[in-house]
Scaffold this active site. Structure first.
Site, PDB file in Angstrom:
ATOM      1  N   HIS A  14       9.722   3.505  -0.540  1.00  0.00           N
ATOM      2  CA  HIS A  14       9.059   3.235   0.673  1.00  0.00           C
ATOM      3  C   HIS A  14       9.470   3.800   1.956  1.00  0.00           C
ATOM      4  O   HIS A  14      10.839   4.120   1.900  1.00  0.00           O
ATOM      5  CB  HIS A  14       8.828   1.909   1.147  1.00  0.00           C
TER       6      HIS A  14
ATOM      7  N   ASP B  74       3.450  -2.652  -2.009  1.00  0.00           N
ATOM      8  CA  ASP B  74       4.623  -3.176  -2.822  1.00  0.00           C
ATOM      9  C   ASP B  74       4.329  -3.966  -3.929  1.00  0.00           C
ATOM     10  O   ASP B  74       2.941  -3.810  -4.325  1.00  0.00           O
ATOM     11  CB  ASP B  74       5.433  -3.592  -1.725  1.00  0.00           C
TER      12      ASP B  74
ATOM     13  N   GLU C  41      -5.843  -7.343   1.929  1.00  0.00           N
ATOM     14  CA  GLU C  41      -5.355  -8.852   1.860  1.00  0.00           C
ATOM     15  C   GLU C  41      -5.986  -9.702   3.015  1.00  0.00           C
ATOM     16  O   GLU C  41      -6.592 -10.975   2.834  1.00  0.00           O
ATOM     17  CB  GLU C  41      -3.947  -9.097   2.056  1.00  0.00           C
TER      18      GLU C  41
ATOM     19  N   ARG D 212       7.460  -4.490   4.780  1.00  0.00           N
ATOM     20  CA  ARG D 212       8.285  -5.086   3.706  1.00  0.00           C
ATOM     21  C   ARG D 212       8.957  -3.775   2.746  1.00  0.00           C
ATOM     22  O   ARG D 212       8.496  -3.385   2.037  1.00  0.00           O
ATOM     23  CB  ARG D 212       7.563  -5.982   2.763  1.00  0.00           C
TER      24      ARG D 212
ATOM     25  N   GLU E 107       4.025  -7.061  -4.633  1.00  0.00           N
ATOM     26  CA  GLU E 107       3.083  -8.263  -4.300  1.00  0.00           C
ATOM     27  C   GLU E 107       1.609  -7.710  -4.145  1.00  0.00           C
ATOM     28  O   GLU E 107       0.893  -8.218  -4.629  1.00  0.00           O
ATOM     29  CB  GLU E 107       3.545  -9.093  -3.282  1.00  0.00           C
TER      30      GLU E 107
ATOM     31  N   TYR F 130       4.262   0.109   7.175  1.00  0.00           N
ATOM     32  CA  TYR F 130       4.556  -1.191   6.478  1.00  0.00           C
ATOM     33  C   TYR F 130       5.910  -1.823   6.529  1.00  0.00           C
ATOM     34  O   TYR F 130       7.050  -1.049   6.464  1.00  0.00           O
ATOM     35  CB  TYR F 130       4.237  -1.147   4.979  1.00  0.00           C
TER      36      TYR F 130
ATOM     37  N   ASP G   2      -1.472  -4.057  -0.169  1.00  0.00           N
ATOM     38  CA  ASP G   2      -0.214  -3.762   0.261  1.00  0.00           C
ATOM     39  C   ASP G   2       0.320  -2.878  -0.539  1.00  0.00           C
ATOM     40  O   ASP G   2       0.477  -3.024  -1.756  1.00  0.00           O
ATOM     41  CB  ASP G   2       0.660  -4.792   0.739  1.00  0.00           C
TER      42      ASP G   2
END
Length: 877
Positions: A343, A82, A7, A298, A84, A296, A80
């Site tokens: 996670h 997740d 990203e 989130r 998103e 990470y 990432d």
């Protein structure tokens, strides 16, 4: 070389260092496609088909990836780990396929890593997979729902409630929490109650405090002593009896550490300990993650990888000794269903390195990393061992009983490193007691109880309560005191407690908390004051409107159930188009019904719904809807661009207005005096307090007015100050260069000095009335220089040196909206809370790169765009 896409450029730089020259690592700069903000982007008539568009800023990033694939026909998506991140990978794959950059023989794989370390990245590259479509479908469902709610509900708000900006599927529910809490506070009626405490002295000369728990042989509840008379009788009951220690009970206790951080608990603790907002916390954590310092950030997972547990236990043993390591590792399990795709928790990537070892220069990063490091080590440390002591003191006739409590820490365990903050601290049980023996007399202390309270607890008696107590206590010691209290309303939400409440209700997800809380503030529905969230009038009106016309869609249970259904989709257990169909069928019907309503109908319904709050009963029993100013008109709820307010129905003859939360009996007007035959008055309007000369007449419908500047209290305003405000703008004098008049005044953006068309802001409103010619010319010259005009250059707040890649001075400057980093024509605002003195060149370069990317890249890239000379030749051929 395979093309690896992540990203952010910072993340790309770190990963490129681990992968080496065998890979080309590029950044997508976040999402590359989105739904265009126009009707039909989600086609409800054709199975919710979604029309995507590559953003203007993203086109060059997609092109760079496409160009790289020409040299090597392999794509690795490393966004990432997740929902998103999965969606960004899917969007990239779709966009590149549409450009024909991905061909039938192009290998496309997806890799994920929870930490940006060499071992994690290397392992991820050895275990590629395909894009997880259930996760993508869960993202598509969320994006479609947010679009359908926002795009269809917001126009209803615009038409029915002037000034309302928009509504959102989760943001509106979050706003409802804040508004309902504020209404609870306003409706709260405090209840008086009293407590009685005494200071006793042991035969060995040590003092301790005890509270009254039994009176007349009955156990006292917290609110049983309801007035001063009852408190006085309680004091007399204590002081008129001989007391002794009847029980001393010491019980061993253990306190276990808190679980490691997940997104919500990190935001809560950063708010409690540092006052950091959710967005600031996540932005700081993002930079720590991209630098490879933490995993990470989130996640709603609290489990820790086995190798990380082992590393934490080794680090604890090395730093604090073997006694701080429990016999077996502590294992934490997620309570949330489908917890962010299983996670790991937020933890350091290297347990042996604390904040000092990392030498982090940015204060926010240093504080947040230290918090994460301590919490992670503490969660694997031994429990704290305590001894909790309870001492009961009783009279011979058992009519009076008091209790003293305290504790002793026998072994600090995890508390040596870290203790979790609390939103409602109550330290009564944390006090340490002296040695007290069962059977010994409980003697009143010889020192004044008032002094004891002030010194030891900070608790002071109310004046009336102190008088009652002193009349009843023994004259020689004053060791018993009655204290007056009042029940308190529920506290306003902080960002920490709001996130905690949303998590409890199952509303939102870790990746959305920060944006939700930020959005309702950006829309001016909520303001933050002393870290507390307070709803604006606009936010109240929107919430009441939604509760009356779209109650189901701002319901806590409905929103939580919808989140659960979306989680089922991400787990592959639900069809997202069926979910959208069920939602749209009912929601579109509710929209159609409301669209036919007139504004007056909406206001009448809101007026009726808010009546108990807007028009509470008056002490004199008169009609609460009668205007308190003219005594004839009826009060009604009205709206404006700034939100709702209460106004008189006799407008324009009577111009009485007050905020929704204002005092119903207070007109807000106060006559300050007279000047030149005109009455000068202070008034309270929709936009705040202001001063006015005279009253409106047929000839002069708008008499001179001036708003009170920021920092000026209406209570302190007098005639002299009012006349000063009404006299603005003030002439300072003729400019020495061109003779044009310099003026000082207070405008929309605060105090200023003006010369021609040039405005320069002043820091304090009082300076408008005192600024002289020399100072005015200096301020104007600085402003002109900052805009490229005449005058000396503005001095930087901090000079950082030459840009390490492109050359040119990099400085930290003072701006109208706060400090910013300046390089050539790129100005990048500093993150909120960052001090100019703490800015480093590395941080400045990153901010400049992000800003330049948003503006369309740097100038150096321009010549490359022109090197497409083959196109004309192809056309002519």
């Amino acid at each position: 070389m395979p093309v690896v896409v992540v990203e952010s450029p910072a993340k790309a730089k770190t990963i490129n260092k681990y992968l080496g020259s065998d890979y080309t690592v590029l950044a997508s700069y976040g999402h590359v496609r989105d739904l265009p903000p126009k009707d039909g982007s989600v086609d409800t008539e054709h199975d919710f088909d979604m029309k995507w568009e590559v953003g203007t800023d993203s086109r060059k990033h997609v092109k760079a990836i496409a160009d790289a694939l020409k040299d090597d026909n392999e794509l690795i998506l490393a966004t990432d780990p997740d929902r998103e991140g999965e969606a960004i990978s899917w969007h990239l794959q779709e966009a590149l396929t549409k450009r024909r950059s991905i061909k039938k023989d192009t290998p496309v794989s997806r890799v994920v890593f929870n930490a940006i370390t060499k071992s994690a990245v290397t392992e991820a590259m050895q275990n590629p997979r395909q894009v997880d479509m259930p996760l993508v479908e869960a993202y598509l469902a969320r994006r479609a729902l947010d679009y359908l709610v926002g795009f269809n509900l917001s126009p209803v708000l615009w038409r029915k409630l002037p000034g309302a900006k928009s509504a959102g599927r989760v943001q509106s529910v979050c706003l409802r929490l804040i508004v309902e809490r504020e209404m609870e506070i306003e409706a709260f009626k405090p209840v008086e109650y009293w407590s009685v405490k005494a200071i006793f002295e042991t035969p060995r000369g040590q003092t301790y405090e005890a509270r009254l728990t039994t009176l007349a042989g009955k156990k006292l509840d917290k609110h049983d002593l309801g007035n001063a008379t009852q408190a006085e009788l309680a004091v007399q009951a204590i002081t008129s009896r001989a007391l002794s220690v009847t029980s001393v009970e010491a019980k061993p206790a253990a306190r276990n550490p808190s679980a490691p951080f997940m997104t919500s608990t990190l935001q809560q603790e950063a708010s409690r300990k540092f006052g950091m907002g959710a967005r600031q916390t996540m932005s700081t954590a993002q930079r720590l993650y991209e630098a490879g310092h933490i995993t990470y950030m989130r996640t709603d997972g609290i489990d820790m990888a086995p190798e990380a547990v082992t590393a934490a236990r080794d680090a604890i043993k090395d730093r604090f000794g073997a006694e701080y390591v429990p016999d077996s590792p502590r294992m934490y399990k997620n309570k949330a269903k489908n917890a962010q795709e299983a996670h790991e928790c937020i933890r350091p990537t290297d347990m042996t390195r604390d904040a000092e070892a990392l030498k982090l220069k940015e204060p926010d990063q240093r504080k947040l990393y230290d918090l994460i490091w301590k919490r992670t080590l503490a969660c694997q440390m031994a429990a704290a061992r305590l001894e909790r002591t309870t001492v009961d003191i009783t009279s011979e006739d058992a009519q009076v009983g008091l209790r003293a409590t305290g504790q002793v820490v026998l072994f600090d365990g995890f508390m040596r490193v870290y203790e979790e903050g609390r939103d409602d601290a109550d330290g009564d049980d944390d006090k340490r007691l002296p040695q007290i023996m069962q059977g010994e007399p409980a003697l009143f202390a010889k020192t004044s109880l008032v002094d004891q309270f002030t010194k030891a607890t900070g608790d002071t008696p109310v004046t009336e309560g102190a008088k009652v107590a002193k009349e009843a206590v023994l004259a020689e010691n004053e060791a018993v005191l009655a204290l007056q209290h009042h029940t308190q309303p529920p506290p306003r939400y902080t960002e920490a407690t709001l996130v905690k409440r949303m998590e409890e209700l199952g509303i939102g997800r870790p990746s959305t908390y920060a944006s939700i809380v930020t959005t309702i503030q950006d829309r001016e529905y909520v303001r933050k004051d002393k870290n507390r969230l307070i709803p604006e009038e606009k936010g109240r009106i929107v919430t009441i409107f939604l509760l009356n016309f779209f109650r189901q869609y701002v319901g806590y249970e409905f929103t939580a159930n919808l989140e659960e259904q979306l989680d089922n989709v991400s787990a592959g257990e639900g069809d997202y188009k069926e979910l959208l169909g069920r939602f749209w069928r009912d929601f579109s019907a509710a929209i159609s019904e409301t669209s036919d309503l007139r504004i007056t109908e909406v206001l009448d319904k809101l007026d009726a719904a808010l009546a108990p709050q807007l028009y509470p009963p008056r002490e004199d029993g008169s009609d609460p809807r009668v205007c308190p100013k003219c005594g004839a008109g009826q009060l009604h709820l009205k709206t404006s661009r700034t939100g709702g307010f209460v106004g008189c129905g006799n407008y324009p003859e009577c111009r009485y207005t007050r905020p929704i939360s204002g005092d119903a009996d207070d007109t807000g007007d106060r006559v300050l005096g007279e000047d030149a035959g005109d009455e000068i008055s202070l008034k309270k309007g929709r936009f705040g307090p202001y001063v006015q000369r005279g009253e409106p007449t047929e000839e002069n419908k708008k008499p001179p007015r001036a708003s009170l500047p920021k920092g000026w209290s209406p209570d302190d305003l007098d005639l002299e100050k009012a006349l000063m405000l009404l006299s603005l703008p003030r002439e300072v004098g003729a400019h020495p260069e061109d003779g044009e008049m310099i003026e000082a005044g207070i405008g929309r953006y605060g105090p200023f000095v003006k010369h021609g068309r040039l405005y320069a802001n002043l820091k304090e409103a009082d300076e408008v009335f005192t600024i002289g010619m020399n100072r005015a010319v200096e301020v104007l010259a600085q402003k002109a220089a900052s805009r490229g005009g005449r005058g000396a250059a503005v001095k930087p707040l901090k000079e950082l040196g030459e840009h390490p890649e492109s050359g040119g001075a990099v400085n930290v400057m003072e701006g109208r909206y706060g400090p910013y980093v300046k390089w050539e024509k790129v100005n990048a605002t500093l993150p909120k809370g960052t001090e100019p003195a703490d800015v480093t060149m590395e941080m400045a370069v990153e901010l400049i790169a992000e800003k330049a990317a948003k503006k369309g890249g740097r100038k150096k890239a321009a010549p490359k765009k022109k090197s497409t000379a083959k196109k004309p030749a192809a056309k002519s051929a």
